[in-house]
Design an enzyme around this catalytic site. Structure first.
Site, mmCIF file in Angstrom:
data_model
loop_
_atom_site.group_PDB
_atom_site.id
_atom_site.type_symbol
_atom_site.label_atom_id
_atom_site.label_comp_id
_atom_site.label_asym_id
_atom_site.label_seq_id
_atom_site.Cartn_x
_atom_site.Cartn_y
_atom_site.Cartn_z
ATOM 1 N N GLY A 291 27.382 20.611 67.767
ATOM 2 C CA GLY A 291 28.607 20.830 67.020
ATOM 3 C C GLY A 291 29.413 22.011 67.528
ATOM 4 C CB SER A 292 31.763 24.222 65.741
ATOM 5 O OG SER A 292 32.583 23.164 65.287
#
Length: 586
Positions: free
Chosen positions: A308-309
């Protein structure tokens, strides 16, 4: 007197005179020889009897001396001396605390040809070993072989009770059992052994791969071996394990894991993956997880996930290190991006022009995708490879998974990987790569063995420029002060970090309500010493006033670890603008 009679008288006189002159008669001589022969035979028989008794009593005396010099454990057990059973070295943490050691035990066996009544033997054994399988045991006791194992690694109490049964044909052989004082706290790092004392996972398996198994085959591990010290700090390990347990409960997640890494040496000080198992009883605890996940899987090193981020950390560092982007660069995030039939939009849309700092703090997918587009596909792939995120990690732990990436990188792949979708790697690799961006730009392979900073520098690879490191430290701190990592802001320890909330793939599609959350952090961020990374898999429950995104669970757990572990690691809290302690009066 007639002539014939006179002749007979003279012959008798002559014979008498001859006997008198020449010694004993023939009859007397014959009697004397018989008596002498009988005396010799009696003497020989007596010598033979004395010799036989001497040999017998010498054997008995020798055995008594042998038993007198042998320990009680070996005397009471049938089989080779316990010292001849393969040993394993003790495993210690960095402070000398025992994580694994050998303890003496016995194993129960049978000699079927000596069993008088198999049915009675099974019935008696079941009184001490109620879980023993009667049919299997009966088959073993009636087997045509001369040796059958019945139960490995008995307790002293069980051995004593079985001895009291007095079953003919039943015996014990000394063996060694591996004992793990910390239990499940260190299960995925230390690993465990099978019934033959061979390493199955973790550092136990690593030791066998380094030649311990070969020494055992050659019978050269009978004497005590030098202990093996790990880089793990049991105190910090216990903290990480406790916080992961609490995270499973608080956020109703299927799994949680965390790692504490020394950024300057690459030493893993703590690593826990839940659900876990008890290495003292792996057969009863592995794959018995109510949530249905594999509890013998180390998610930090053997699981690959789209992070993810947290990948925006590497995208931003890549853009800055390339020289094509600086801290004053801007990115238009007012409208979504449309590419390859897909739409890239921001989870927390600002719909405005963002600076490099804003892209990082607001975790903009659009801004990150544009950064990757500026660098280009080849540059993007080369940078992630340089940080070790696309190749299999090199470390002692055997359970290490290989990352996945597109076979052919296209523009859409580069732009989605920029914000953590499309490439999967292990959480431990993510922590190692993040450490390289904060420790001065040195990529250092992680280790579970002690390593000095000088030794680390000898194998370190310089992967980014010093200015990139300074910029990333600034961005990490800004995200904790003003961004999604605020719940990990522990006063006095100058924490910096980046959150990552990734949608998981379910049935081939990204599911908006099934998340994999991560938080990568470092402290003290002005001169980082440790990286802490936490993952929470599929959280379903949120705390009051917070959602189920990474900052609300993984960030909270990372902050708790830092607050509790930092003092143990020698990091003193600092307060005030100049770093001095503030005195508050009430």
């Amino acid at each position: 007197m007639s002539f014939l009679s006179r002749i007979m008288v003279l012959k008798r006189k002559a014979h008498f005179n001859a006997d008198a002159r020449g010694g004993l008669s023939t009859g007397a001589m014959r009697f004397q020889g018989t008596r002498k022969k009988a005396g010799n035979q009696a003497r020989n028989r007596l010598i033979i009897i004395i010799a036989c008794f001497s040999v017998v009593y010498s054997i008995i005396g020798g055995r008594l001396i042998q038993y007198g010099l042998t320990g009680s454990f070996a005397v009471a057990s049938i089989g080779p001396n316990v010292n001849q059973v393969a040993s394993r070295p003790d495993i210690l943490d960095r402070n000398g605390e025992v994580l694994a050691t050998d303890i003496r035990t016995v194993s129960l066996y049978a000699e079927p040809h000596k069993i008088v009544d198999p049915d009675e033997a099974v019935e008696l054994l079941s009184t001490v070993l109620p879980d023993i399988d009667p049919k299997t045991t009966y088959d073993k006791l009636t087997n045509k072989s001369h040796f059958q194992w019945l139960r490995r690694q008995l307790t002293p109490k069980q051995q004593s009770e079985i001895l009291a049964l007095g079953i003919p044909g039943i015996g014990f052989r000394p063996s060694k059992r591996r004992f793990y004082p910390a239990g499940d706290i260190t299960s995925h790092v230390v690993g465990y052994v099978n019934v033959d004392n061979r390493g199955i996972g973790g550092m136990e398996k690593y030791l066998d791969q380094q030649g311990l198994a070969d020494l055992a085959e050659l019978g050269m591990t009978g004497s005590p071996l030098e202990p093996v010290k790990l880089s793990i700090d049991l105190r910090v390990q216990a903290i990480v394990n406790q916080e992961m347990h609490q995270g499973l409960v608080d956020f109703d997640a299927i799994a949680a894991a965390g790692v504490v890494l020394d950024v300057n040496t690459g030493e893993v000080l703590a690593m826990a993956s839940l659900p876990d198992f008890d290495p003292n009883n792996p057969g009863a605890t592995i794959d018995h997880n109510p949530k249905g996940t594999h509890n013998d899987m180390n998610r930090m090193s053997a699981g690959i996930f789209e992070m993810g981020s947290t990948f925006k950390t590497f995208t931003t560092a890549m853009a800055l290190d390339s020289g094509k982007v600086n801290m004053n660069s801007t990115f238009d995030a007012r409208r979504p991006l449309y590419i390859g039939g897909r739409t890239i939009h921001d989870f927390h849309a600002t719909r405005r022009i963002l600076s490099t700092t804003d892209v990082f703090i607001h975790s903009s997918n659009i801004g990150s995708a544009k950064m990757a587009d500026i660098v280009g596909i080849d540059g993007h792939r080369e940078f992630l490879t340089r940080l070790g995120l696309l190749t299999r990690m090199q470390t002692e732990l055997p359970e290490v998974a290989s990352p996945s990436q597109p076979k052919v990188w296209k523009k859409i792949h580069s732009m989605t990987i920029a914000f953590g979708h499309g490439a999967a790697t292990t959480p431990l690799q993510t922590a190692v790569a993040a450490a390289a961006l904060l420790n001065g730009g040195k990529l250092i392979n992680p280790t579970f063995l002690p390593r000095t900073e000088e030794q680390a520098n000898e194998i370190a690879q310089l992967v980014v420029k010093p200015q990139t490191v300074e910029n990333m430290r600034t961005l990490f701190r800004a995200n904790v002060l003003d961004g999604s990592g605020s719940r990990a802001n522990i006063p006095g320890f100058f924490v910096g970090g980046k959150t990552g909330t990734a949608e998981k793939v379910v049935n081939g599609r990204y599911a908006g309500n099934v998340r994999f959350n991560a938080f990568v952090s470092a402290f003290p961020i002005n001169n980082p010493k440790y990286v802490v990374l936490v993952i929470v898999d599929e959280p379903k429950k949120a705390k009051q006033g917070c959602g189920v995104t990474a900052g609300c669970n993984a960030g909270v757990l990372a902050g708790n670890i830092i607050r509790r572990a930092a003092p143990l690691l020698g990091v003193k809290p600092q307060f005030g603008p100049d770093g001095s302690a503030l005195l508050v009066s009430y």
